[in-house]
Scaffold this active site. Structure first.
Site, short mmCIF file in Angstrom:
data_model
loop_
_atom_site.label_atom_id
_atom_site.label_comp_id
_atom_site.label_asym_id
_atom_site.label_seq_id
_atom_site.Cartn_x
_atom_site.Cartn_y
_atom_site.Cartn_z
N ASP A 553 0.86 -1.19 0.00
CA ASP A 553 0.00 0.00 0.00
C ASP A 553 0.89 1.24 0.00
OD1 ASP A 553 -2.96 0.85 0.42
OD2 ASP A 553 -1.78 2.16 1.74
N ILE A 554 0.57 2.25 -0.86
CA ILE A 554 1.36 3.49 -0.92
C ILE A 554 0.99 4.36 0.29
CG2 ILE A 554 1.84 5.57 -2.25
CD1 ILE A 554 1.21 4.01 -4.77
N GLU A 596 -4.73 2.21 -4.42
CA GLU A 596 -3.28 2.24 -4.33
C GLU A 596 -2.74 0.96 -3.71
OE1 GLU A 596 -4.81 4.07 -0.49
OE2 GLU A 596 -5.39 3.95 -2.59
#
Length: 677
Positions: A553-554, A596
């Protein structure tokens, strides 16, 4: 006339035959009398013998059976065999002249003697019988033992049995009769022969004059008189009449052959006409008259060009010089051709004409014309030509490729679409088999399809394979094949409709790509990623090969979108995908799970190896910010790591553990890797 040839021997033969018949009748009556005497004497002897045997049994003289049998044979009219036996009431043989009989039962006797035995034991009586020709005579008599002997021997009644076989005695008696009568027969035969010779001499000479007269008649001179003066001339008459018969037979045979010829000509469906050397019609059959619309009386004697008018040579003698009929009359050569005739009404019709010369002594003395109307054949040929032309037009105008091969695979026929598909001409394709045009990996499958489907059923379903173009490139095709058989039902060819499906395969690949790929980043979408996870989980459960999952996950991705806009955010997502792909192995899978959030599937990798790879990826991302419109955008990622467990029976279980590790990484400050416990 032929019976007269044997007339000279007929009367003497009759005389001899009468003498022979008389002697045969006399001899037959003599032998029958001798045979009857022998049989009658034997019956009396048999009765006497059985009486003696019964008396001997009553007095207990069973041991004298052999003596009694010999005495019986002596008393009889010299039979060649005489059997004697004593039975008890139950039918068991107590004693016999033939030792092999002792201990046997009445079943030993012939069927007629068994019935005789049953009658005899009913009372004290004599029963006479014999076989069908009476040459075997049997007699039976019941007897009763005295009381004391009955008590001692355990029986009180029995049957005495005697059988005479008179076959040899009868034959010998008949032979004696024949021997005694032989001198008489010889004398009678000599007398008959002498009488026959005298009759023969008396018949021959008187008929010689009749023979000469008959020869004159046979030569055609019917003025001679046939006067029979004596019987002896009958032989000559027979020969003369034979000559007449042979000549008449030859003439009748010739007449029959001519009648058969005329009948055949009349019944032929083919027109036949005969011409003499001048070209005049001398005979014509009904079929020819019907086709030409002529009357026989008008045709006979007419010149050939008046009867036969050809389209190619026009009308009249001058215009007919080049007609096959005229040419054969001139040079005597046989000719055969298709011509156009005109009938009497002027209607034109096609015929197949054969002109055959008749030669005698090296000269042409006439010709025979045979012609058959071929209107139906011409119509059929025209229809066939039109059908073939239509087939060719259809064949060449087909957008689908068409090919026909023999059972060995050699190409027999193809259309333009097939030739253009492969880059060969029609003549070049005939040098190849369909196997030559197919990549090797398809050879076994093609042979199996022919053997298992096309030959047994006569066709195949639509199937796919690949062809190799003349320039070497390989392309996919779709086919359906049908079997052809000869008139005996034996497979002799196959034909196929072939389509190039290169574009369809490209579209299918594009559709598969669109269905399994994230349109923004170009990596696997969530559906494809989960499908691959399910396959890897099944492989892990079967083989136990370790597999790990990373959830990425960003960090603070919403700030990027809020600060730079969604377009820049999309560029950051694509940049992350390119960074991850740079580090992945060939069999690893990187996919976008949503927003994301991304996932990485690492086959053949344990949790510690997966954590090490995740740490390397985290550092690689933090060291390589995204460049968008000359603006450097740094970002970090958080990663949750887990390994497939034996208790996992669905991909969701693995995802849940990885998500838990990811959330723990975020809670512990982000930009870090956390491994599920």
């Amino acid at each position: 006339m032929r019976p007269l040839r044997s007339l000279r021997l007929l009367i003497p033969s009759i005389v001899v035959l009468c003498f022979l018949v008389a002697m045969a009748v006399s001899l037959f009556h003599g032998t029958e009398s001798r045979r009857a005497y022998v049989l009658e004497q034997a019956r009396a002897d048999c009765m006497q013998a059985v009486s003696h045997l019964a008396v001997a049994a009553e007095h207990g003289l069973i041991h004298d059976i052999n003596f009694l049998a010999e005495e019986t044979a002596r008393l009889a009219t010299d039979p060649r065999s005489a059997n004697a036996a004593v039975f008890n009431a139950e039918g068991a043989i107590l004693a016999a002249s033939n030792s092999a009989w002792v201990g046997q039962t009445v079943a030993r006797l012939p069927s007629y003697a068994v019935a005789q035995f049953n009658q005899a034991r009913q009372g004290r009586m004599v029963v006479m019988s014999g076989n069908s020709d009476s040459h075997v005579i049997t007699a039976m008599m019941s007897y009763a033992l005295p009381r004391r002997q009955a008590e001692l021997r355990g029986l009180d009644r029995g049957v005495a049995y005697v059988a005479f076989d008179l076959s040899d005695a009868v034959r010998e008696a008949q032979g004696h009769e024949l021997t005694e009568r032989l001198p008489e027969l010889v004398l009678s035969l000599l007398t008959a022969a002498l009488l026959a010779f005298l009759l023969h001499r008396l018949v021959t000479h008187p008929l010689q004059r009749l023979e000469r007269a008959a020869r004159a008649v046979a030569s055609g001179d019917f003025s001679s008189r046939m006067e029979i003066g004596a019987v002896g001339e009958i032989q000559g008459l027979s020969r003369a009449f034979n000559q007449m018969s042979e000549q008449l037979a030859a003439r009748i045979a010739q007449a029959e052959r001519l009648a058969l010829r005329d009948e055949l000509l009349e019944s032929l469906g083919e027109g036949v006409c005969g011409l003499d050397s001048r070209g005049l019609c001398i005979f014509i059959n009904p079929a020819a008259l019907s086709m030409l619309d002529w009357v026989r009386e008008e045709a006979i004697g007419s010149e050939w060009f008046q009867v036969f008018r050809c389209k190619t040579t026009g009308r009249g003698a001058t215009a007919s010089r080049d007609c096959p009929i005229a040419l054969t009359l001139r040079d005597g050569q046989r000719r055969e051709s298709d011509e156009q005739f005109f009938n009497g009404a002027g209607r034109q019709f096609p015929v197949h004409l054969t002109v055959t010369p008749i030669h005698q002594a090296g000269k042409t003395v006439g010709v025979v014309l045979a012609f058959l109307g071929i209107s139906e054949r011409k119509r059929a040929e025209h229809a066939l030509a039109e059908s073939e032309a239509k087939y060719r037009r259809l064949h060449e105008s087909m957008t689908d490729a068409f090919v026909m091969v023999d059972m060995g695979g050699h190409i027999l026929e193809s259309n333009r679409a097939y030739q253009e598909m492969l880059g060969y001409t029609a003549e070049e394709l005939k040098q190849y088999t369909y196997i030559d045009l197919t990549p090797e990996k398809w050879h076994f499958e093609g042979a199996r399809l022919v053997a298992d489907r096309i030959v047994p059923l006569g066709y195949s379903d639509v199937y796919e394979k690949e062809y190799q173009h003349k320039d070497g490139h390989v392309f996919p095709v779709e086919l359906r094949t049908f079997l052809l058989r000869d008139e005996h039902g034996v497979p002799n060819a196959m034909w196929s409709i072939v389509r190039d499906i290169t574009k369809r395969k490209q579209v299918e690949a594009e559709m598969i790509h669109l269905a399994t790929t994230d349109p923004l980043t170009g990596v696997a979408n969530r559906r494809r990623f989960l499908d691959q996870m399910e396959l890897e989980l099944a492989r892990f459960q079967r083989y136990g090969e370790p597999t790990s999952l990373l959830i990425i996950d960003i960090d603070y991705f919403k700030r990027v979108n809020d600060s730079y806009g969604h377009a820049v955010g999309d560029s950051v997502l694509c940049h992350l995908a390119s960074l991850a792909n740079a580090l992945l192995r060939r069999n690893d899978l990187f996919g976008r799970l949503g927003g994301e959030e991304f996932g990485i599937l690492l086959p053949a990798t344990r949790a510690d190896g997966a954590a090490e790879f995740a740490e390397r990826l985290r550092l690689y991302v933090s060291d390589n910010p995204a460049q968008v419109d000359q603006v450097s955008i740094a970002f970090t990622i958080s990663i949750g790591v887990t390994e497939f467990n034996a208790g996992d029976d669905h991909p969701d279980h693995v995802l849940a553990r990885a998500d838990t590790a990811l959330y723990r990484a975020k809670e512990n400050g982000r930009n870090r890797v956390d491994v599920a416990e």
